[in-house]
Design a protein around this motif. Structure first.
Motif, mmCIF file in Angstrom:
data_model
loop_
_atom_site.group_PDB
_atom_site.id
_atom_site.type_symbol
_atom_site.label_atom_id
_atom_site.label_comp_id
_atom_site.label_asym_id
_atom_site.label_seq_id
_atom_site.Cartn_x
_atom_site.Cartn_y
_atom_site.Cartn_z
ATOM 1 N N SER A 230 0.737 -1.174 -0.143
ATOM 2 C CA SER A 230 -0.063 -0.402 0.361
ATOM 3 C C SER A 230 0.775 1.144 -0.014
ATOM 4 C CB SER A 230 -0.827 -0.179 1.226
ATOM 5 O OG SER A 230 -1.372 -0.993 1.034
ATOM 6 N N GLY A 231 1.914 1.155 0.774
ATOM 7 C CA GLY A 231 2.831 2.378 0.560
ATOM 8 C C GLY A 231 3.726 3.169 0.051
ATOM 9 N N ASP A 232 4.171 1.182 -1.311
ATOM 10 C CA ASP A 232 5.257 2.128 -2.190
ATOM 11 C C ASP A 232 5.162 1.736 -3.380
ATOM 12 O OD1 ASP A 232 5.533 -0.878 -1.313
ATOM 13 O OD2 ASP A 232 7.474 -0.666 -0.382
ATOM 14 N N LEU A 233 3.836 1.026 -3.603
ATOM 15 C CA LEU A 233 3.135 1.011 -4.606
ATOM 16 C C LEU A 233 4.044 1.282 -5.594
ATOM 17 C CD1 LEU A 233 0.704 1.956 -6.825
ATOM 18 C CD2 LEU A 233 -0.047 1.037 -4.474
ATOM 19 N N GLU A 234 4.118 2.897 -5.848
ATOM 20 C CA GLU A 234 4.286 3.492 -7.153
ATOM 21 C C GLU A 234 6.237 3.248 -7.015
ATOM 22 O OE1 GLU A 234 1.205 5.817 -5.267
ATOM 23 O OE2 GLU A 234 2.133 4.731 -4.539
ATOM 24 N N ALA A 235 6.915 2.943 -6.447
ATOM 25 C CA ALA A 235 8.012 2.599 -6.088
ATOM 26 C C ALA A 235 8.369 1.373 -6.995
ATOM 27 C CB ALA A 235 8.805 2.920 -4.727
ATOM 28 N N ALA A 236 7.502 0.673 -6.405
ATOM 29 C CA ALA A 236 7.463 -0.907 -6.921
ATOM 30 C C ALA A 236 7.675 -0.843 -8.640
ATOM 31 C CB ALA A 236 6.660 -1.845 -6.217
ATOM 32 N N LEU A 237 6.113 -0.044 -9.194
ATOM 33 C CA LEU A 237 6.161 -0.248 -10.696
ATOM 34 C C LEU A 237 6.836 0.429 -11.287
ATOM 35 C CD1 LEU A 237 2.363 0.368 -10.534
ATOM 36 C CD2 LEU A 237 3.116 -1.878 -11.150
ATOM 37 N N GLU A 238 7.379 2.010 -10.141
ATOM 38 C CA GLU A 238 8.570 2.282 -10.917
ATOM 39 C C GLU A 238 9.735 1.789 -11.760
ATOM 40 O OE1 GLU A 238 9.406 5.918 -9.587
ATOM 41 O OE2 GLU A 238 7.724 6.494 -9.585
ATOM 42 N N ASN A 239 9.976 0.947 -10.801
ATOM 43 C CA ASN A 239 10.978 -0.375 -10.739
ATOM 44 C C ASN A 239 10.908 -2.115 -11.409
ATOM 45 O OD1 ASN A 239 13.833 1.062 -9.573
ATOM 46 N ND2 ASN A 239 12.049 1.771 -8.748
ATOM 47 N N GLY A 240 9.422 -1.878 -12.433
ATOM 48 C CA GLY A 240 9.116 -3.128 -13.086
ATOM 49 C C GLY A 240 8.483 -4.260 -12.489
ATOM 50 N N ALA A 241 7.752 -3.679 -11.368
ATOM 51 C CA ALA A 241 6.774 -5.178 -10.370
ATOM 52 C C ALA A 241 5.684 -5.215 -11.512
ATOM 53 C CB ALA A 241 6.591 -4.663 -9.205
ATOM 54 N N THR A 242 5.399 -6.723 -11.328
ATOM 55 C CA THR A 242 4.453 -7.151 -11.979
ATOM 56 C C THR A 242 3.547 -8.187 -11.540
ATOM 57 O OG1 THR A 242 5.534 -9.461 -11.881
ATOM 58 C CG2 THR A 242 6.242 -8.010 -13.697
ATOM 59 N N HIS A 243 3.934 -7.529 -10.252
ATOM 60 C CA HIS A 243 2.710 -8.382 -9.322
ATOM 61 C C HIS A 243 2.210 -6.978 -7.635
ATOM 62 C CE1 HIS A 243 2.849 -11.840 -11.597
ATOM 63 N NE2 HIS A 243 2.101 -12.087 -10.987
ATOM 64 N N LEU A 244 1.867 -6.862 -7.198
ATOM 65 C CA LEU A 244 1.643 -5.809 -6.790
ATOM 66 C C LEU A 244 0.665 -6.760 -5.054
ATOM 67 C CD1 LEU A 244 0.448 -2.096 -7.917
ATOM 68 C CD2 LEU A 244 2.503 -3.179 -7.191
ATOM 69 N N ARG A 245 1.090 -6.179 -3.546
ATOM 70 C CA ARG A 245 0.276 -7.359 -2.859
ATOM 71 C C ARG A 245 -0.490 -6.109 -1.868
ATOM 72 N NH1 ARG A 245 6.067 -8.649 -2.543
ATOM 73 N NH2 ARG A 245 6.006 -7.974 -0.970
ATOM 74 N N ILE A 246 -1.461 -5.728 -1.934
ATOM 75 C CA ILE A 246 -2.294 -4.088 -1.237
ATOM 76 C C ILE A 246 -3.451 -5.043 -0.581
ATOM 77 C CG2 ILE A 246 -2.639 -1.898 -2.174
ATOM 78 C CD1 ILE A 246 -0.620 -2.875 -3.439
ATOM 79 N N GLY A 247 -2.520 -4.430 0.776
ATOM 80 C CA GLY A 247 -3.719 -4.574 2.016
ATOM 81 C C GLY A 247 -4.905 -3.592 2.324
ATOM 82 N N SER A 248 -4.399 -2.800 3.480
ATOM 83 C CA SER A 248 -5.272 -1.635 4.371
ATOM 84 C C SER A 248 -5.280 -1.461 3.323
ATOM 85 C CB SER A 248 -4.093 -1.627 5.012
ATOM 86 O OG SER A 248 -2.869 -1.028 4.371
ATOM 87 N N ASP A 249 -5.195 -0.551 2.138
ATOM 88 C CA ASP A 249 -6.224 0.268 1.523
ATOM 89 C C ASP A 249 -6.868 -0.370 0.486
ATOM 90 O OD1 ASP A 249 -3.449 2.334 2.021
ATOM 91 O OD2 ASP A 249 -2.884 2.900 -0.272
ATOM 92 N N ILE A 250 -6.821 -1.431 0.416
ATOM 93 C CA ILE A 250 -8.497 -2.228 -0.318
ATOM 94 C C ILE A 250 -9.004 -2.083 1.280
ATOM 95 C CG2 ILE A 250 -9.463 -3.513 -1.852
ATOM 96 C CD1 ILE A 250 -6.248 -3.043 -3.523
ATOM 97 N N LEU A 251 -8.810 -2.860 2.068
ATOM 98 C CA LEU A 251 -9.560 -3.383 3.077
ATOM 99 C C LEU A 251 -9.850 -2.506 4.136
ATOM 100 C CD1 LEU A 251 -7.973 -6.969 2.451
ATOM 101 C CD2 LEU A 251 -10.964 -7.245 2.378
ATOM 102 N N GLY A 252 -8.851 -1.897 4.596
ATOM 103 C CA GLY A 252 -9.463 -0.957 5.303
ATOM 104 C C GLY A 252 -8.143 -1.395 6.872
ATOM 105 N N PRO A 253 -8.152 -0.482 7.918
ATOM 106 C CA PRO A 253 -7.541 -0.728 8.966
ATOM 107 C C PRO A 253 -7.824 -2.291 10.041
ATOM 108 C CG PRO A 253 -8.609 1.204 9.579
ATOM 109 C CD PRO A 253 -9.023 0.417 8.131
ATOM 110 N N ARG A 254 -6.906 -3.161 9.953
ATOM 111 C CA ARG A 254 -6.621 -4.491 9.813
ATOM 112 C C ARG A 254 -7.506 -4.605 11.273
ATOM 113 N NH1 ARG A 254 -1.004 -7.249 10.635
ATOM 114 N NH2 ARG A 254 -1.757 -6.593 8.442
#
Length: 258
Positions: A230-254
Motif C-alpha cells: 500500500s505505501g510503496d506501490l509507485e516505487a515498485a511499479l517504477e522498477n518493473g513490478a508485475t505483481h502488487l500485494r495490497i492490503g490496507s488501502d483496499i480492505l481498510g484497517p486490519r
C-alpha cells in the motif's frame, strides 16, 4: 466484513477503495501494462473475499496457512487465484499446494524440496480421486534486500531460521533458482521482496529489478517481480513490478486478531 456495515455498504466501500488503488496504478504505469493486483485479505473474513470477487478481483493473498486453508474452503467464489505470501514452514507445504496458485516466499532449498514433494503427493491424490491434475505451482524467490544481505552477510533466512520478513541472500538466488526450475510441479516465476524498513523503497526495488535481470539471463521465463504494498506501490511499479500485494488501502484497517 466491518461489523457496522451491511453487505451492500461494505461492497460499496471496497469498490471505492479499489477504484482509488487502480487510479494510483494507472498513474504510476502511465497507461502501460497493468500489474497483477493481489488483494491481501489476511485477518479479514471470507465474506469480504466473496465481495471482492464480485467486484472483479481475481487474485487474493494470505500470510498464514491455517487461515488461508480455511478461507479457501469457505468462500463461494471458485475461480480465485490464491497467493501465499507469508513465511512458510516446510511442514505446511502439503496444505498450501491444496489451494495456492503461487508461493511468493521461497527462500531456502529445503522449502523448494518440500514444495516439490507436496506437489507430487497432491497430483497423486487427485489422480486417485479421479480429479483433474492441478497446474504447476508458481514460485517466487524471496530476496532479503537489507544492506547486510547486499554486502553478503548472513540474514539467517536462507537457512529458514531468520526472524522477521525472511528472504534469501542475493548470492543464494542462482542455486535456489536452479533447484526450483529443476523440480517437477514447480514453475520458477521470478523474484519477490519487501522494501526494508526505513530504507528508500525506490533504491531497494531498483536492486530487486537488477537481480531479476540477472535471474532472467539463465531463466528467461522467470520475469515476474512481486513487489510493492500500500505505501510503496509507485516505487515498485517504477522498477518493473508485475505483481502488487495490497492490503490496507483496499480492505481498510486490519481487524483485531482474536
Amino acid at each position: 466484513m466491518t461489523a457496522s456495515l451491511t453487505p451492500a455498504e461494505r461492497s460499496a466501500e471496497l469498490s471505492n477503495r479499489l477504484r482509488r488503488v487502480h487510479t494510483r496504478i494507472t498513474s504510476a504505469t502511465a497507461g502501460g501494462a497493468a500489474p497483477t493486483l493481489i488483494v491481501v485479505t489476511k485477518y479479514f473474513p471470507a465474506s469480504d473475499v466473496d465481495l471482492l470477487a464480485g467486484l472483479g478481483v481475481t487474485d487474493v493473498g494470505e500470510n498464514k496457512d491455517q487461515e488461508a486453508a480455511a478461507k479457501a474452503l469457505s468462500v463461494q467464489a471458485q475461480d480465485l487465484n490464491w497467493h501465499f505470501i507469508g513465511q512458510l514452514q516446510s511442514n505446511k507445504a502439503k496444505s498450501v499446494v491444496r489451494y495456492a496458485a503461487a508461493v511468493h516466499s521461497v527462500d531456502r532449498l529445503s522449502l523448494v524440496t518440500a514444495l516439490g514433494k507436496a506437489m507430487a503427493a497432491e497430483q497423486s491424490r487427485r489422480a486417485q480421486a479421479g480429479e483433474q491434475p492441478r497446474a504447476d505451482l508458481d514460485v517466487f524467490l524471496q530476496v532479503d534486500l537489507r544492506e547486510q544481505a547486499a554486502a553478503g552477510g548472513s540474514s539467517g533466512a536462507g537457512a529458514g531460521t531468520g526472524a522477521g520478513r525472511g528472504g534469501a541472500l542475493p548470492r543464494e538466488l542462482p542455486e535456489l533458482a536452479e533447484a526450483a526450475a529443476a523440480t517437477p510441479g514447480l514453475r520458477l516465476a521470478g523474484v519477490m521482496a519487501v522494501a526494508p524498513l526505513g530504507a528508500d523503497a525506490r533504491e531497494a526495488f531498483a536492486r530487486l529489478a537488477a537481480l531479476s535481470g540477472e535471474l532472467q539471463r539463465d531463466h528467461p521465463g522467470a520475469d515476474a517481480i512481486s513487489a510493492g504494498m500500500s505505501g510503496d506501490l509507485e516505487a515498485a511499479l517504477e522498477n518493473g513490478a508485475t505483481h502488487l500485494r495490497i492490503g490496507s488501502d483496499i480492505l481498510g484497517p486490519r481487524p483485531p486478531v482474536r
